[in-house]
Design an enzyme around this catalytic site. Structure first.
Site, short mmCIF file in Angstrom:
data_model
loop_
_atom_site.label_atom_id
_atom_site.label_comp_id
_atom_site.label_asym_id
_atom_site.label_seq_id
_atom_site.Cartn_x
_atom_site.Cartn_y
_atom_site.Cartn_z
CG ASP A 1 -1.40 7.78 0.50
OD1 ASP A 1 -0.28 8.18 0.17
OD2 ASP A 1 -2.45 8.14 -0.05
CB SER B 1 -3.72 7.29 -3.97
OG SER B 1 -3.52 8.60 -4.44
CE LYS B 2 -9.99 7.71 -9.63
NZ LYS B 2 -11.21 8.23 -10.16
CG ASN B 3 -3.48 12.46 -6.42
OD1 ASN B 3 -3.43 13.17 -7.42
ND2 ASN B 3 -4.49 12.51 -5.57
NE ARG C 1 -9.47 12.01 -5.55
CZ ARG C 1 -8.91 12.19 -6.75
NH1 ARG C 1 -9.52 12.90 -7.67
NH2 ARG C 1 -7.73 11.66 -7.03
CG ASP D 1 -1.66 1.17 1.50
OD1 ASP D 1 -2.43 1.52 0.60
OD2 ASP D 1 -1.52 1.78 2.58
CG ASP E 1 -2.07 2.49 6.35
OD1 ASP E 1 -2.33 2.11 5.19
OD2 ASP E 1 -2.39 3.60 6.79
N GLY F 1 -7.21 4.57 3.37
CA GLY F 1 -7.38 3.43 2.46
C GLY F 1 -8.68 3.47 1.67
CB VAL F 2 -11.85 5.16 2.37
CG1 VAL F 2 -13.19 5.44 1.76
CG2 VAL F 2 -11.99 4.24 3.57
P1 B16 Z 1 -6.76 9.95 -3.99
P2 B16 Z 1 -3.67 4.05 -0.07
C1 B16 Z 1 -5.53 5.95 -0.18
O1 B16 Z 1 -4.25 5.51 -0.47
C2 B16 Z 1 -5.53 6.85 1.05
O2 B16 Z 1 -5.19 6.11 2.21
C3 B16 Z 1 -6.92 7.42 1.25
O3 B16 Z 1 -6.92 8.28 2.37
C4 B16 Z 1 -7.34 8.18 -0.03
O4 B16 Z 1 -8.67 8.67 0.11
C5 B16 Z 1 -7.27 7.23 -1.22
O5 B16 Z 1 -5.96 6.71 -1.32
C6 B16 Z 1 -7.63 7.92 -2.52
O6 B16 Z 1 -6.67 8.91 -2.78
O7 B16 Z 1 -7.80 10.98 -3.63
O8 B16 Z 1 -5.37 10.49 -4.06
O9 B16 Z 1 -7.15 9.18 -5.23
O10 B16 Z 1 -3.62 4.03 1.43
O11 B16 Z 1 -4.60 3.02 -0.68
O12 B16 Z 1 -2.30 4.07 -0.71
MG MG Z 2 -2.90 3.12 3.33
#
Ligand code: B16
Ligand code: MG
Length: 213
Positions: free
Chosen positions: A13, A118-120, A51, A11, A172, A48-49
């Site tokens: 973030d 995350s899309k980022n 957007r 994972d 996490d 982990g949720v």
């Molecule tokens: P984004 P992970 C998740 O990343 C984040 O934990 C979560 O807080 C966020 O809402 C999600 O990515 C979407 O992120 O807005 O950047 O697309 O923990 O799966 O790496």
């Molecule tokens: Mg995470």
């Protein structure tokens, strides 16, 4: 290399790097803008949720029913703020422990992948100097169902060409550990998920992985 695993899917973030505070600041600004209460405790529920699912959690405290179009607008607004905050990330945001751990696992012969909601993800990997490092990157851009659905991890395993049961997921978030299990993979957990005992291995620090693999 252990006989049990051939690959490790991380994972992003909360495992490789920490963007919680930036998510918090960006969601807080958005929530303040529409007069909806938001605090760090609610922010913890967003780990982990995806957007849009995160936005729905924040809107539990909104009395007004918003249109889908307005929700897209608010999510886009938050993401713009979030991306501005991500610009300040640099290779210094990758701890020595994580960097050394990744290099050691690669030296032991494991395939290494990212499995993030995350899309980022591509931008964050570039900021912390891990652009091109992983053997596969599965993220919010190539999935239709987010964790606890196993799609993001199954796609990572498929990209690696390794059977799911030979992959260890490092997470996490409880939703992430559940996603790993739903995909037939074992989970090594950190942070909240480890505290909840959600993993097959519950670690106190990233370096503990070196004793599992
Ligand atoms: P984004 P992970 C998740 O990343 C984040 O934990 C979560 O807080 C966020 O809402 C999600 O990515 C979407 O992120 O807005 O950047 O697309 O923990 O799966 O790496
Ligand atoms: Mg995470």
């Amino acid at each position: 290399m252990s006989k049990e695993f051939e690959a490790v899917i991380f994972d992003l973030d909360g495992v490789i790097c920490f963007t919680d505070e930036y998510h918090y600041q960006a969601w807080k600004a958005m929530a303040d803008g529409i007069g909806v209460y938001f605090d760090r405790e609610i922010n913890n529920r967003l780990r982990g949720v995806s957007r849009m699912a995160s936005l729905e959690i924040i809107l539990e405290r909104c009395d007004e029913k918003l249109s889908d179009e307005r929700k897209e607008e608010l999510a886009a607004q938050k993401n713009e703020l979030y991306k501005k905050l991500l610009v300040q990330m640099s290779p210094a945001d990758l701890s020595d422990e994580v960097r050394n751990g990744l290099n050691e696992l690669r030296a032991r012969g494991y395939k290494l992948a990212i499995g993030s909601s995350s899309k980022n993800t591509p931008f964050i990997l570039k900021q912390i100097g891990l652009d091109g490092f992983f053997d596969a990157v599965s993220d919010g851009n190539n999935i239709t169902k987010s964790k606890p659905d196993p799609e993001v991890f199954l796609k990572a395993a498929e990209m690696l060409g390794i059977a799911p049961e030979k992959c260890l997921v490092v997470e996490d978030a409880i939703a992430g550990a559940d996603a790993a299990h739903a995909g037939g993979m074992k989970a090594a957990c950190l942070g909240d998920a480890a505290k909840a005992g959600a993993g097959d291995y519950n670690m106190t620090t990233f370096g503990d992985l070196l004793n599992i693999l």
